[in-house]
Design a protein around this motif. Structure first.
Motif, PDB file in Angstrom:
ATOM      1  N   ILE A 146       0.850  -1.187   0.000  1.00  0.00           N
ATOM      2  CA  ILE A 146       0.000   0.000   0.000  1.00  0.00           C
ATOM      3  C   ILE A 146       0.890   1.244   0.000  1.00  0.00           C
ATOM      4  O   ILE A 146       1.859   1.318   0.753  1.00  0.00           O
ATOM      5  CB  ILE A 146      -0.973   0.005   1.202  1.00  0.00           C
ATOM      6  CG1 ILE A 146      -1.830   1.278   1.246  1.00  0.00           C
ATOM      7  CG2 ILE A 146      -0.221  -0.159   2.525  1.00  0.00           C
ATOM      8  CD1 ILE A 146      -2.971   1.273   0.289  1.00  0.00           C
ATOM      9  N   ASN A 147       0.578   2.188  -0.876  1.00  0.00           N
ATOM     10  CA  ASN A 147       1.313   3.453  -0.973  1.00  0.00           C
ATOM     11  C   ASN A 147       0.317   4.598  -1.121  1.00  0.00           C
ATOM     12  O   ASN A 147      -0.887   4.373  -1.310  1.00  0.00           O
ATOM     13  CB  ASN A 147       2.251   3.436  -2.187  1.00  0.00           C
ATOM     14  CG  ASN A 147       3.390   2.446  -2.044  1.00  0.00           C
ATOM     15  OD1 ASN A 147       4.301   2.641  -1.239  1.00  0.00           O
ATOM     16  ND2 ASN A 147       3.355   1.371  -2.835  1.00  0.00           N
ATOM     17  N   SER A 148       0.837   5.812  -1.050  1.00  0.00           N
ATOM     18  CA  SER A 148      -0.011   6.986  -1.281  1.00  0.00           C
ATOM     19  C   SER A 148       0.632   7.895  -2.312  1.00  0.00           C
ATOM     20  O   SER A 148       1.853   7.878  -2.512  1.00  0.00           O
ATOM     21  CB  SER A 148      -0.262   7.755   0.017  1.00  0.00           C
ATOM     22  OG  SER A 148       0.940   8.236   0.579  1.00  0.00           O
ATOM     23  N   ILE A 149      -0.210   8.664  -2.965  1.00  0.00           N
ATOM     24  CA  ILE A 149       0.227   9.672  -3.928  1.00  0.00           C
ATOM     25  C   ILE A 149      -0.307  11.017  -3.460  1.00  0.00           C
ATOM     26  O   ILE A 149      -1.482  11.135  -3.100  1.00  0.00           O
ATOM     27  CB  ILE A 149      -0.294   9.358  -5.347  1.00  0.00           C
ATOM     28  CG1 ILE A 149       0.359   8.076  -5.880  1.00  0.00           C
ATOM     29  CG2 ILE A 149      -0.025  10.526  -6.294  1.00  0.00           C
ATOM     30  CD1 ILE A 149      -0.192   7.640  -7.228  1.00  0.00           C
ATOM     31  N   SER A 150       0.554  12.027  -3.461  1.00  0.00           N
ATOM     32  CA  SER A 150       0.163  13.372  -3.037  1.00  0.00           C
ATOM     33  C   SER A 150       0.208  14.319  -4.233  1.00  0.00           C
ATOM     34  O   SER A 150       1.242  14.919  -4.529  1.00  0.00           O
ATOM     35  CB  SER A 150       1.097  13.871  -1.926  1.00  0.00           C
ATOM     36  OG  SER A 150       0.872  13.168  -0.718  1.00  0.00           O
ATOM     37  N   PRO A 151      -0.918  14.469  -4.932  1.00  0.00           N
ATOM     38  CA  PRO A 151      -0.927  15.366  -6.083  1.00  0.00           C
ATOM     39  C   PRO A 151      -0.962  16.834  -5.666  1.00  0.00           C
ATOM     40  O   PRO A 151      -1.449  17.197  -4.588  1.00  0.00           O
ATOM     41  CB  PRO A 151      -2.230  14.999  -6.813  1.00  0.00           C
ATOM     42  CG  PRO A 151      -2.693  13.718  -6.190  1.00  0.00           C
ATOM     43  CD  PRO A 151      -2.183  13.745  -4.790  1.00  0.00           C
ATOM     44  N   GLY A 152      -0.456  17.664  -6.564  1.00  0.00           N
ATOM     45  CA  GLY A 152      -0.597  19.099  -6.412  1.00  0.00           C
ATOM     46  C   GLY A 152      -1.875  19.555  -7.087  1.00  0.00           C
ATOM     47  O   GLY A 152      -2.907  18.898  -6.991  1.00  0.00           O
ATOM     48  N   ILE A 153      -1.825  20.669  -7.795  1.00  0.00           N
ATOM     49  CA  ILE A 153      -3.007  21.191  -8.465  1.00  0.00           C
ATOM     50  C   ILE A 153      -3.260  20.378  -9.733  1.00  0.00           C
ATOM     51  O   ILE A 153      -2.519  20.460 -10.710  1.00  0.00           O
ATOM     52  CB  ILE A 153      -2.833  22.678  -8.831  1.00  0.00           C
ATOM     53  CG1 ILE A 153      -2.478  23.490  -7.590  1.00  0.00           C
ATOM     54  CG2 ILE A 153      -4.090  23.214  -9.480  1.00  0.00           C
ATOM     55  CD1 ILE A 153      -3.516  23.457  -6.500  1.00  0.00           C
ATOM     56  N   ILE A 154      -4.294  19.551  -9.679  1.00  0.00           N
ATOM     57  CA  ILE A 154      -4.696  18.708 -10.801  1.00  0.00           C
ATOM     58  C   ILE A 154      -6.055  19.198 -11.284  1.00  0.00           C
ATOM     59  O   ILE A 154      -6.970  19.386 -10.477  1.00  0.00           O
ATOM     60  CB  ILE A 154      -4.804  17.219 -10.384  1.00  0.00           C
ATOM     61  CG1 ILE A 154      -3.499  16.748  -9.727  1.00  0.00           C
ATOM     62  CG2 ILE A 154      -5.178  16.353 -11.585  1.00  0.00           C
ATOM     63  CD1 ILE A 154      -2.289  16.763 -10.621  1.00  0.00           C
ATOM     64  N   VAL A 155      -6.210  19.416 -12.570  1.00  0.00           N
ATOM     65  CA  VAL A 155      -7.468  19.953 -13.081  1.00  0.00           C
ATOM     66  C   VAL A 155      -8.542  18.869 -13.067  1.00  0.00           C
ATOM     67  O   VAL A 155      -8.524  17.921 -13.857  1.00  0.00           O
ATOM     68  CB  VAL A 155      -7.293  20.521 -14.504  1.00  0.00           C
ATOM     69  CG1 VAL A 155      -8.635  21.062 -15.010  1.00  0.00           C
ATOM     70  CG2 VAL A 155      -6.264  21.630 -14.506  1.00  0.00           C
ATOM     71  N   THR A 156      -9.446  19.005 -12.120  1.00  0.00           N
ATOM     72  CA  THR A 156     -10.617  18.139 -11.958  1.00  0.00           C
ATOM     73  C   THR A 156     -11.768  19.050 -11.530  1.00  0.00           C
ATOM     74  O   THR A 156     -11.546  20.216 -11.176  1.00  0.00           O
ATOM     75  CB  THR A 156     -10.396  17.087 -10.863  1.00  0.00           C
ATOM     76  OG1 THR A 156     -10.263  17.753  -9.595  1.00  0.00           O
ATOM     77  CG2 THR A 156      -9.146  16.240 -11.133  1.00  0.00           C
ATOM     78  N   PRO A 157     -13.001  18.553 -11.518  1.00  0.00           N
ATOM     79  CA  PRO A 157     -14.107  19.383 -11.011  1.00  0.00           C
ATOM     80  C   PRO A 157     -13.854  19.885  -9.587  1.00  0.00           C
ATOM     81  O   PRO A 157     -14.203  21.020  -9.253  1.00  0.00           O
ATOM     82  CB  PRO A 157     -15.307  18.431 -11.078  1.00  0.00           C
ATOM     83  CG  PRO A 157     -14.997  17.546 -12.239  1.00  0.00           C
ATOM     84  CD  PRO A 157     -13.511  17.306 -12.146  1.00  0.00           C
ATOM     85  N   LEU A 158     -13.226  19.046  -8.745  1.00  0.00           N
ATOM     86  CA  LEU A 158     -12.916  19.462  -7.377  1.00  0.00           C
ATOM     87  C   LEU A 158     -11.941  20.634  -7.388  1.00  0.00           C
ATOM     88  O   LEU A 158     -12.110  21.603  -6.649  1.00  0.00           O
ATOM     89  CB  LEU A 158     -12.350  18.280  -6.587  1.00  0.00           C
ATOM     90  CG  LEU A 158     -12.059  18.484  -5.098  1.00  0.00           C
ATOM     91  CD1 LEU A 158     -12.276  17.171  -4.342  1.00  0.00           C
ATOM     92  CD2 LEU A 158     -10.652  18.971  -4.855  1.00  0.00           C
ATOM     93  N   ALA A 159     -10.919  20.552  -8.232  1.00  0.00           N
ATOM     94  CA  ALA A 159      -9.937  21.638  -8.306  1.00  0.00           C
ATOM     95  C   ALA A 159     -10.569  22.915  -8.841  1.00  0.00           C
ATOM     96  O   ALA A 159     -10.251  24.012  -8.380  1.00  0.00           O
ATOM     97  CB  ALA A 159      -8.773  21.227  -9.195  1.00  0.00           C
ATOM     98  N   ILE A 160     -11.475  22.780  -9.784  1.00  0.00           N
ATOM     99  CA  ILE A 160     -12.148  23.960 -10.325  1.00  0.00           C
ATOM    100  C   ILE A 160     -12.980  24.640  -9.238  1.00  0.00           C
ATOM    101  O   ILE A 160     -13.067  25.872  -9.181  1.00  0.00           O
ATOM    102  CB  ILE A 160     -13.000  23.575 -11.553  1.00  0.00           C
ATOM    103  CG1 ILE A 160     -12.064  23.157 -12.708  1.00  0.00           C
ATOM    104  CG2 ILE A 160     -13.902  24.729 -11.989  1.00  0.00           C
ATOM    105  CD1 ILE A 160     -12.768  22.573 -13.898  1.00  0.00           C
ATOM    106  N   ASP A 161     -13.571  23.833  -8.336  1.00  0.00           N
ATOM    107  CA  ASP A 161     -14.258  24.416  -7.173  1.00  0.00           C
ATOM    108  C   ASP A 161     -13.285  25.273  -6.370  1.00  0.00           C
ATOM    109  O   ASP A 161     -13.639  26.347  -5.878  1.00  0.00           O
ATOM    110  CB  ASP A 161     -14.829  23.313  -6.271  1.00  0.00           C
ATOM    111  CG  ASP A 161     -16.127  22.733  -6.806  1.00  0.00           C
ATOM    112  OD1 ASP A 161     -16.694  23.327  -7.736  1.00  0.00           O
ATOM    113  OD2 ASP A 161     -16.567  21.688  -6.291  1.00  0.00           O
ATOM    114  N   GLU A 162     -12.068  24.763  -6.211  1.00  0.00           N
ATOM    115  CA  GLU A 162     -11.056  25.509  -5.466  1.00  0.00           C
ATOM    116  C   GLU A 162     -10.666  26.795  -6.205  1.00  0.00           C
ATOM    117  O   GLU A 162     -10.509  27.857  -5.603  1.00  0.00           O
ATOM    118  CB  GLU A 162      -9.817  24.647  -5.234  1.00  0.00           C
ATOM    119  CG  GLU A 162     -10.021  23.498  -4.252  1.00  0.00           C
ATOM    120  CD  GLU A 162     -10.273  23.994  -2.844  1.00  0.00           C
ATOM    121  OE1 GLU A 162      -9.727  25.047  -2.453  1.00  0.00           O
ATOM    122  OE2 GLU A 162     -11.036  23.334  -2.129  1.00  0.00           O
TER     123      GLU A 162
END
Length: 276
Positions: free
Chosen positions: A194-210
């Motif tokens: 099990i691992n994790s990924i920490s994305p920065g600003i990724i263009v998704t609907p959630l990011a557009i909300d931000e």
């Protein structure tokens, strides 16, 4: 009977990952919104995958138990992708902690109990956890090892110790990373990873909300002044997920991978440094 891939969070990042790794598998697409899960499963089926939708609220153990039971009835669970979560502009401090912190920790623990030998999982965290100052060894250990049902009782997570929703998000993501390390030890008894990924600003609907939220200028400034000079895409995150979930990466577990175009580097050592 096919091997089963469980996806929580039917957003663009999660779907991009399962499109990389889900060929030949039964894909269970879950989301708090049942309609989102159903439409995402249909999208995958129309692209040649074998998918089914299922509602799941990762902040509810009962709902997670139902998802696991549903998935196990379809076949052995050999892969897991958690891309569920809320953003600081979408939710209150309480909901952020309940979903992103408690929910993620509980989900990884419960999936870890049923993951097949040599299985693999990844959870999507955030660059946000890399911005917060170090909490110290004691608090890190508490975030990593406190029994799941006691997590939200920790002093560090009490409302009087959390300044705003961004701070809550940072704490949740720091907890994600520490929890992945602790879970990797448990998953390792099955030779699962099990691992994790920490994305920065990724263009998704959630990011557009931000972008359109109260911190929109901050986020736009962040990707403009990072070394990459742009936001990222869900497919770039999925490429990384494919790499670390591949059998060739069998020596990688308990790790977090920052993929943010260098924004965190710029925050500490470049033009994104906060004014002192």
């Amino acid at each position: 009977m096919k091997n089963v891939l469980v996806l929580t969070g039917a957003g663009q990042i999660g779907l991009a990952i399962v499109r990389r790794i889900g060929s030949g598998m039964k894909i269970v697409v879950s989301d708090k919104n049942a309609a989102n899960a159903a439409s995402a499963a249909l999208l995958l089926n129309n692209a040649g995958f074998d998918a089914v939708g299922q509602r799941c609220d990762i902040s509810s153990k009962e709902s997670v138990d139902e998802l696991i039971k549903f998935s196990k009835n379809l076949g052995p669970i050999t892969a897991f992708v958690n891309a569920a979560g809320v953003s600081p502009s979408q939710a209150s401090i309480e909901i952020i902690l309940k979903v992103d912190l408690y929910g993620t920790a509980m989900l990884m623990e419960e999936i870890g109990k049923v993951i097949e030998p040599n299985g693999v999982g990844v959870t999507i965290s955030s660059q946000s956890g890399h911005r917060m100052p170090a909490l110290g060894e004691e608090k890190d250990r508490l975030l990593a090892t406190t029994p799941v049902e006691e997590l939200l009782s920790l002093d560090v997570l009490q409302p009087e110790n959390i300044s705003n929703t961004l701070h809550a998000n940072q704490l949740a993501k720091r907890c994600n990373v520490k929890r992945v390390m602790a879970e990797a030890v448990k998953w390792g008894t099955k030779k699962a990873r099990i691992n994790s990924i920490s994305p920065g600003i990724i263009v998704t609907p959630l990011a557009i909300d931000e972008f359109n939220g109260p911190r929109g200028t901050f986020y736009k400034d962040m990707f403009a002044k990072c070394p990459a000079g742009r936001p990222g895409t869900a497919d770039e995150v999925a490429d990384l997920a494919q790499l670390i979930m591949d059998p060739r990466s069998s020596f990688i577990t308990g790790s977090d991978f920052l993929i943010d175009g260098g924004a965190t580097a710029s925050y500490f050592y470049g033009p994104l440094q906060p004014e002192v």
